[in-house]
Scaffold this active site. Structure first.
Site, PDB file in Angstrom:
ATOM      1  N   LYS A 253      23.342  10.224  -8.270  1.00 39.15           N
ATOM      2  CA  LYS A 253      22.919  11.583  -8.635  1.00 39.15           C
ATOM      3  C   LYS A 253      21.398  11.677  -8.697  1.00 39.15           C
ATOM      4  CE  LYS A 253      25.924  13.989 -11.199  1.00 39.15           C
ATOM      5  NZ  LYS A 253      26.726  14.307 -12.370  1.00 39.15           N
TER       6      LYS A 253
ATOM      7  N   LYS B  80      37.090  44.779 -18.173  1.00 40.84           N
ATOM      8  CA  LYS B  80      38.032  43.749 -18.616  1.00 40.84           C
ATOM      9  C   LYS B  80      39.244  43.718 -17.683  1.00 40.84           C
ATOM     10  CE  LYS B  80      40.895  42.241 -22.368  1.00 40.84           C
ATOM     11  NZ  LYS B  80      41.703  42.681 -23.479  1.00 40.84           N
TER      12      LYS B  80
ATOM     13  N   ASN C 273      31.444  25.086 -21.133  1.00 43.65           N
ATOM     14  CA  ASN C 273      31.823  23.692 -21.385  1.00 43.65           C
ATOM     15  C   ASN C 273      31.558  23.341 -22.846  1.00 43.65           C
ATOM     16  OD1 ASN C 273      29.029  22.586 -21.653  1.00 43.65           O
ATOM     17  ND2 ASN C 273      28.904  23.425 -19.580  1.00 43.65           N
TER      18      ASN C 273
ATOM     19  N   LYS D  96      19.450  14.328  -6.406  1.00 46.84           N
ATOM     20  CA  LYS D  96      18.729  15.460  -7.000  1.00 46.84           C
ATOM     21  C   LYS D  96      17.216  15.270  -6.937  1.00 46.84           C
ATOM     22  CE  LYS D  96      22.508  17.100  -9.789  1.00 46.84           C
ATOM     23  NZ  LYS D  96      22.851  18.292 -10.530  1.00 46.84           N
TER      24      LYS D  96
ATOM     25  N   PRO E 125      22.654  27.838  -8.667  1.00 42.48           N
ATOM     26  CA  PRO E 125      21.455  27.089  -8.294  1.00 42.48           C
ATOM     27  C   PRO E 125      21.441  25.760  -9.046  1.00 42.48           C
ATOM     28  CG  PRO E 125      20.900  28.910  -9.766  1.00 42.48           C
ATOM     29  CD  PRO E 125      22.346  29.078  -9.389  1.00 42.48           C
ATOM     30  N   ASP E 126      21.061  24.683  -8.374  1.00 45.18           N
ATOM     31  CA  ASP E 126      20.903  23.405  -9.063  1.00 45.18           C
ATOM     32  C   ASP E 126      19.461  23.325  -9.552  1.00 45.18           C
ATOM     33  OD1 ASP E 126      20.406  20.664  -9.715  1.00 45.18           O
ATOM     34  OD2 ASP E 126      22.331  20.220  -8.767  1.00 45.18           O
ATOM     35  N   ILE E 127      19.286  23.543 -10.833  1.00 45.76           N
ATOM     36  CA  ILE E 127      17.937  23.679 -11.403  1.00 45.76           C
ATOM     37  C   ILE E 127      17.189  22.354 -11.322  1.00 45.76           C
ATOM     38  CG2 ILE E 127      16.649  24.421 -13.451  1.00 45.76           C
ATOM     39  CD1 ILE E 127      19.405  25.794 -14.294  1.00 45.76           C
TER      40      ILE E 127
ATOM     41  N   ASP F  97      28.337  24.341 -12.567  1.00 42.99           N
ATOM     42  CA  ASP F  97      28.040  24.181 -11.140  1.00 42.99           C
ATOM     43  C   ASP F  97      28.427  25.428 -10.353  1.00 42.99           C
ATOM     44  OD1 ASP F  97      26.920  21.611 -11.069  1.00 42.99           O
ATOM     45  OD2 ASP F  97      28.905  20.730 -11.420  1.00 42.99           O
TER      46      ASP F  97
ATOM     47  N   PHE G 240      19.880  14.527 -16.712  1.00 42.48           N
ATOM     48  CA  PHE G 240      20.963  13.852 -17.414  1.00 42.48           C
ATOM     49  C   PHE G 240      22.142  13.804 -16.459  1.00 42.48           C
ATOM     50  CE2 PHE G 240      20.667  12.898 -21.998  1.00 42.48           C
ATOM     51  CZ  PHE G 240      19.335  13.185 -22.188  1.00 42.48           C
TER      52      PHE G 240
END
Ligand code: PMT
Length: 409
Positions: free
Chosen positions: A350, A299, A221, A354, A316-318, A289, A336
């Protein structure tokens, strides 16, 4: 420098000979130099030559009874205007970083309320060893000033960074460090108030992650790491020891923090795991995500049979994982939320989902320029409600957030 007193700790390394030139240069500038020798230093320079050049008694022994009756080591460290360590060996740096006080040099370094400047010198491998780099980061975070080391041929026959700075460079650094215009970064005395996070450990995640598709392609990103980097620097400036876990960002990590570089979300989770325990965690990273479940180890080639089909697996959602830790959860967990619509509502949901204490909501719609830009408009959301801050530079957002974290801790 006329009339100022430098307490010179001479460490036990080949570069100890440079301290002799340094003493002569400082004396020429009108400085009083009070020398302290470690036991190992005596193998490299003699107390007699040091005393003769300095024109002062050489201090060597912590348990000098006459002096200790008057708390000599405390006095020694307080009478100086500046404490300088030349050469700062790997061992001396480790002692300083660990807070050891088992000889005169280390004890007065702990007891001083003055600025400390170190000139590291050691073999190149010792200098680049993770333990030394960790200690260096700790010392910098504690406000210790450094000069050098230089790069070049070394006494041990190797080449690289690790050579003690030349005496002229050390004199220049001493001149700067004695400048009353530069606020002292040390943690002691009345300056404690300026470093409210001294002794605290904060983990900051920053930058993007990269999830491989094949050895040459990845999904990522636009995060530049600017916001996370500014937060790490602001926390460091308040005295915190910062573990800075960063993806491949375009902004360089700040000085004086422990930098742990990662690529993928899974690596970021492992790095955060290894950095725990911490008093606080600030998760400013833009973590993917999903990762490619069927990533190829070769390749991928164009084929007449059609397009490759990528399958995704959830990362994994840290933030959620850290927030849910039973035994090692930091006292304060700050997430954040990067949103493009219904910013505050989405971020509020959120935070609850979380399980973090605070969430910093920011609008990352392309027209805001938040990703990669220099400013940010954020809303700090906690159990107490939502507080919108005006648009400001990422540095200013960071300083304000760090201040809030210091208050909360
Ligand atoms: O790097 P810059 O260019 O300066 O831009 C700053 C920023 C916009 C990246 C930053 O301010 C920001 O918003 N970071 C969070 C970006 C993000 O991933 O938001 P999210 O809403 O997808 O994730 C919410 C929170 O969960 C974040 O704290 C994120 O770090 C965390 N998360 C997300 C996914 C995941 N698998 N693990 C996580 O820990």
């Amino acid at each position: 420098m006329q009339g100022r007193t430098v307490l010179l700790v001479i460490g036990g390394g080949i570069a100890a000979y440079k301290s002799l030139t340094l003493i002569r240069e400082l004396k020429r500038e009108g400085c009083r130099v009070v020398p302290v020798l470690t036991r190992a230093a005596e193998e490299f320079v003699t107390p007699l030559s040091v005393a003769a050049l300095a024109g002062e008694e050489v201090h060597r022994d912590l348990f000098d009874l006459t002096r200790e009756a008057q708390m000599g080591h405390i006095q020694l460290s307080r009478d100086a205007d500046l404490v300088v360590v030349v050469p700062a060996t790997a061992d001396l740096m480790a002692k300083m970083a660990g807070g050891h006080a088992d000889d005169l040099a280390s004890t007065l370094l702990m007891a001083t309320d003055k600025r400390v400047l170190v000139a590291p010198a050691m073999n190149v491998r010792m200098w680049t060893h993770p333990a030394t780099q960790r200690n260096l980061a700790t010392l910098k975070a504690d406000g210790i000033l450094t000069v050098g080391p230089d790069e070049g041929d070394m006494a041990c026959g190797e080449f690289g960074p690790g050579r003690a700075a030349e005496p002229e460079a050390i004199v220049a650094a001493i001149r700067d460090a004695l400048d009353p215009q530069r606020p002292s970064p040390l943690l002691l005395g009345p300056e404690v108030a300026a470093r409210p996070l001294a002794g605290r450990h904060v983990i900051v995640t920053s930058g993007p992650t990269r999830e491989p598709i094949d050895p040459v392609r990845y999904i990522s990103n636009h995060s530049s790491g600017a916001q996370g980097t500014a937060i790490a620097a602001a926390l460091r400036d308040l005295g915190a020891r910062v573990s800075f876990v960063t993806g491949p960002a375009t902004v360089a990590p700040p000085d004086g923090v422990d930098v742990i570089r990662i690529q993928t979300a899974a690596e970021m989770r492992d790095a955060v795991d290894a950095a725990l325990p911490a008093d606080a965690a600030v998760m400013a990273a833009a973590v993917a995500d999903w990762r490619v479940a069927n990533a190829s180890d070769q390749k991928m080639k164009k084929s007449r049979d059609g397009m490759p089909v990528l399958q995704f697996a959830e990362n994994p959602d840290i933030l959620a994982w850290v927030s849910g830790l039973a035994d090692r959860r930091p006292d304060l967990v700050v997430g954040f939320a990067a949103e493009t619509n219904d910013v505050v509502a989405n971020a509020t949901a959120k935070r609850l989902r979380k399980g973090c204490d605070w969430i910093v909501a920011n609008d990352v719609s392309p027209e805001t320029g938040t990703f990669g830009g220099e400013s940010n408009t954020v809303t700090l959301i906690s159990e107490a409600g939502a507080e919108s801050w005006p648009r400001m530079g990422k540095d200013e957002v960071a300083r304000k957030l760090a201040g809030r974290i210091a208050e909360a801790l």
